[in-house]
Write a protein that holds these residues in place. Sequence first.
Motif, PDB file in Angstrom:
ATOM      1  N   SER A  61      15.775  55.944  85.523  1.00  0.00           N
ATOM      2  CA  SER A  61      16.770  56.495  84.919  1.00  0.00           C
ATOM      3  C   SER A  61      17.574  56.703  86.991  1.00  0.00           C
ATOM      4  O   SER A  61      18.641  56.419  87.182  1.00  0.00           O
ATOM      5  CB  SER A  61      16.675  58.054  84.383  1.00  0.00           C
ATOM      6  N   THR A  62      16.989  56.978  87.556  1.00  0.00           N
ATOM      7  CA  THR A  62      16.894  56.900  89.207  1.00  0.00           C
ATOM      8  C   THR A  62      16.808  55.344  89.548  1.00  0.00           C
ATOM      9  O   THR A  62      18.459  55.105  90.155  1.00  0.00           O
ATOM     10  CB  THR A  62      15.625  57.384  90.339  1.00  0.00           C
ATOM     11  N   ALA A  63      16.612  54.560  89.178  1.00  0.00           N
ATOM     12  CA  ALA A  63      16.754  53.588  89.860  1.00  0.00           C
ATOM     13  C   ALA A  63      17.952  53.343  89.246  1.00  0.00           C
ATOM     14  O   ALA A  63      19.156  52.182  89.840  1.00  0.00           O
ATOM     15  CB  ALA A  63      16.085  52.602  89.330  1.00  0.00           C
ATOM     16  N   GLU A  90      25.964  52.621  90.972  1.00  0.00           N
ATOM     17  CA  GLU A  90      26.294  53.244  92.302  1.00  0.00           C
ATOM     18  C   GLU A  90      26.774  52.244  93.429  1.00  0.00           C
ATOM     19  O   GLU A  90      28.143  52.003  94.026  1.00  0.00           O
ATOM     20  CB  GLU A  90      25.478  54.380  93.493  1.00  0.00           C
ATOM     21  N   ALA A  91      25.685  51.132  93.451  1.00  0.00           N
ATOM     22  CA  ALA A  91      26.364  49.851  94.387  1.00  0.00           C
ATOM     23  C   ALA A  91      27.307  48.981  93.632  1.00  0.00           C
ATOM     24  O   ALA A  91      27.846  48.551  94.514  1.00  0.00           O
ATOM     25  CB  ALA A  91      24.464  48.767  94.101  1.00  0.00           C
ATOM     26  N   LEU A  92      27.740  49.058  92.413  1.00  0.00           N
ATOM     27  CA  LEU A  92      29.112  48.769  91.604  1.00  0.00           C
ATOM     28  C   LEU A  92      30.046  49.507  91.867  1.00  0.00           C
ATOM     29  O   LEU A  92      31.107  48.849  91.849  1.00  0.00           O
ATOM     30  CB  LEU A  92      28.151  48.555  89.791  1.00  0.00           C
ATOM     31  N   ILE A  93      29.852  50.437  92.020  1.00  0.00           N
ATOM     32  CA  ILE A  93      30.926  51.342  91.662  1.00  0.00           C
ATOM     33  C   ILE A  93      31.836  52.310  92.348  1.00  0.00           C
ATOM     34  O   ILE A  93      30.815  52.769  93.449  1.00  0.00           O
ATOM     35  CB  ILE A  93      30.554  52.831  90.259  1.00  0.00           C
ATOM     36  N   LYS A 147      30.034  61.884  88.249  1.00  0.00           N
ATOM     37  CA  LYS A 147      29.142  61.810  87.074  1.00  0.00           C
ATOM     38  C   LYS A 147      27.610  61.150  87.144  1.00  0.00           C
ATOM     39  O   LYS A 147      26.734  61.798  86.518  1.00  0.00           O
ATOM     40  CB  LYS A 147      29.525  60.161  85.434  1.00  0.00           C
ATOM     41  N   LEU A 148      27.449  60.065  88.168  1.00  0.00           N
ATOM     42  CA  LEU A 148      26.390  59.825  88.059  1.00  0.00           C
ATOM     43  C   LEU A 148      25.566  61.034  89.943  1.00  0.00           C
ATOM     44  O   LEU A 148      24.598  60.820  89.556  1.00  0.00           O
ATOM     45  CB  LEU A 148      26.280  58.273  89.525  1.00  0.00           C
ATOM     46  N   SER A 149      26.411  61.594  90.114  1.00  0.00           N
ATOM     47  CA  SER A 149      25.957  62.284  91.273  1.00  0.00           C
ATOM     48  C   SER A 149      25.373  64.170  90.155  1.00  0.00           C
ATOM     49  O   SER A 149      24.301  64.244  90.523  1.00  0.00           O
ATOM     50  CB  SER A 149      26.955  62.905  91.890  1.00  0.00           C
ATOM     51  N   ASP A 150      25.800  63.796  89.091  1.00  0.00           N
ATOM     52  CA  ASP A 150      25.982  65.150  88.267  1.00  0.00           C
ATOM     53  C   ASP A 150      24.150  65.057  87.779  1.00  0.00           C
ATOM     54  O   ASP A 150      23.172  65.167  87.391  1.00  0.00           O
ATOM     55  CB  ASP A 150      26.925  65.580  87.349  1.00  0.00           C
ATOM     56  N   ALA A 156      20.703  63.629  81.623  1.00  0.00           N
ATOM     57  CA  ALA A 156      21.291  62.723  82.476  1.00  0.00           C
ATOM     58  C   ALA A 156      20.963  61.698  82.433  1.00  0.00           C
ATOM     59  O   ALA A 156      22.263  61.169  82.909  1.00  0.00           O
ATOM     60  CB  ALA A 156      19.690  62.938  83.534  1.00  0.00           C
ATOM     61  N   ASN A 157      20.461  61.270  81.417  1.00  0.00           N
ATOM     62  CA  ASN A 157      20.234  59.895  80.352  1.00  0.00           C
ATOM     63  C   ASN A 157      21.583  59.984  80.032  1.00  0.00           C
ATOM     64  O   ASN A 157      22.735  58.895  79.444  1.00  0.00           O
ATOM     65  CB  ASN A 157      19.822  59.402  79.361  1.00  0.00           C
ATOM     66  N   ALA A 158      22.042  60.740  79.164  1.00  0.00           N
ATOM     67  CA  ALA A 158      23.622  61.412  78.577  1.00  0.00           C
ATOM     68  C   ALA A 158      24.840  60.768  79.437  1.00  0.00           C
ATOM     69  O   ALA A 158      25.428  60.090  79.248  1.00  0.00           O
ATOM     70  CB  ALA A 158      23.829  62.243  78.090  1.00  0.00           C
ATOM     71  N   LEU A 159      24.864  61.201  80.759  1.00  0.00           N
ATOM     72  CA  LEU A 159      26.217  60.870  81.917  1.00  0.00           C
ATOM     73  C   LEU A 159      25.694  59.480  82.033  1.00  0.00           C
ATOM     74  O   LEU A 159      26.975  59.062  81.925  1.00  0.00           O
ATOM     75  CB  LEU A 159      25.614  62.120  82.678  1.00  0.00           C
ATOM     76  N   ILE A 160      24.722  58.943  82.434  1.00  0.00           N
ATOM     77  CA  ILE A 160      24.135  57.414  83.123  1.00  0.00           C
ATOM     78  C   ILE A 160      25.061  56.793  81.628  1.00  0.00           C
ATOM     79  O   ILE A 160      25.645  55.637  81.674  1.00  0.00           O
ATOM     80  CB  ILE A 160      23.043  57.478  82.543  1.00  0.00           C
TER      81      ILE A 160
END
Length: 376
Positions: free
Chosen positions: A164-166, A172-175, A183-186, A213-217
């Motif tokens: 999930s971290t990866a 983040e590199a795309l957005i 959301k990704l920061s949270d 965390a995975n729900a936000l991802i």
Amino acid sequence: MKKSKTAILMILVTIIALAAPVSAYVSTQNIDRKAERMVDIADQALETVMDLVATIEADNDAMQAIADADLEADFYGNVSLCVEAGTELGDDTATDDGEGWTYLQTANASLLAEEYEYAIDNATEALTIFRDVLTSINVILVDAGVETEQTLDTEVIQEAIDRSTARILELEALIKDEEMLEKLSDASDLLTAAQEALDAGETQEAQDNLRDANALISEVCQDLKEIAQELNPSRVQNYLNDACQYQERFKERFGHAWDEEIDVDTFLQRYGYENEEDFMNRFQEMLENAQDAEDIEDTIQCLNEIGNMIRGMDESLTQEVNNHRAHHGGQEETTSGSGYGQESGSGYGQEGSGNSGSQYGSSGSGSGNMGSGSNN
């Protein structure tokens, strides 16, 4: 000691976790990125195997059970496939580089040498060995009657946190959209909390934070899917057509720079290009990569790279010309609307009067040209 009925299940979950990222490799079209992902997957697989081995070695009861079952030689025989010569294996030392280790080192060397097909082949061989080792360790633990549920639960959670971290780093590199980045920061904060809980032995709390965390991802991924519906082939082709116009524009601007006695090749070397021809060839390669990409994230990544390159080179060349003219009494060159794919906001692919700060061509209903400012 009673055999754990969950041992096979838990290790199979770990094997599946190792296999999951391969789908990302399969969907990628560019050979260099295929190789990078495949080697990374193999590296992660080795790390997972060695983490599991370290966990078992730290469990005195588990190691005693393996020794009592006369399986210690089998255990370290499997481990020896994953390590370099000189690594301690219980009371012995590995005399040769393990087969899996050798394949992985060859894969990494091939990647650095840009021998991408060879890198993929060797990484695949390494990954196969690492999975076989993991399966064999499963059999050894079961045969030794080692209770593995707690140990492997921890390993599975750790692997999930790492994945999930990866995933967050990739997204983040795309957005550039601030809401999605928040959301990704949270999600990243939740993964940090999950890791802290796991390190403290609080597996349930770790799982809860991981799930949130995975729900936000997943929400961010859903947002990207919605963007993908608008990033259709026709729109992508429009972006690429505009990029091709910039390709011609750079040729003209380089020509004008040469006319003003600016050494364009020396200028480009400061940015990693050998000369003007190398720059144009790499620009063309980026366009072809974007054209060939089928996965939405790869498409967005390619378009972002093109946009960033155009904006950066446009600004750098303008500055170079201005500096030259300042020293030779010429008129300063001005740039307007230099952002490729946008006229306002920070996202890639906005058109005309699109909404400020939106992303990847998912909004913007105006008919203005993409970044069509002029250079005088």
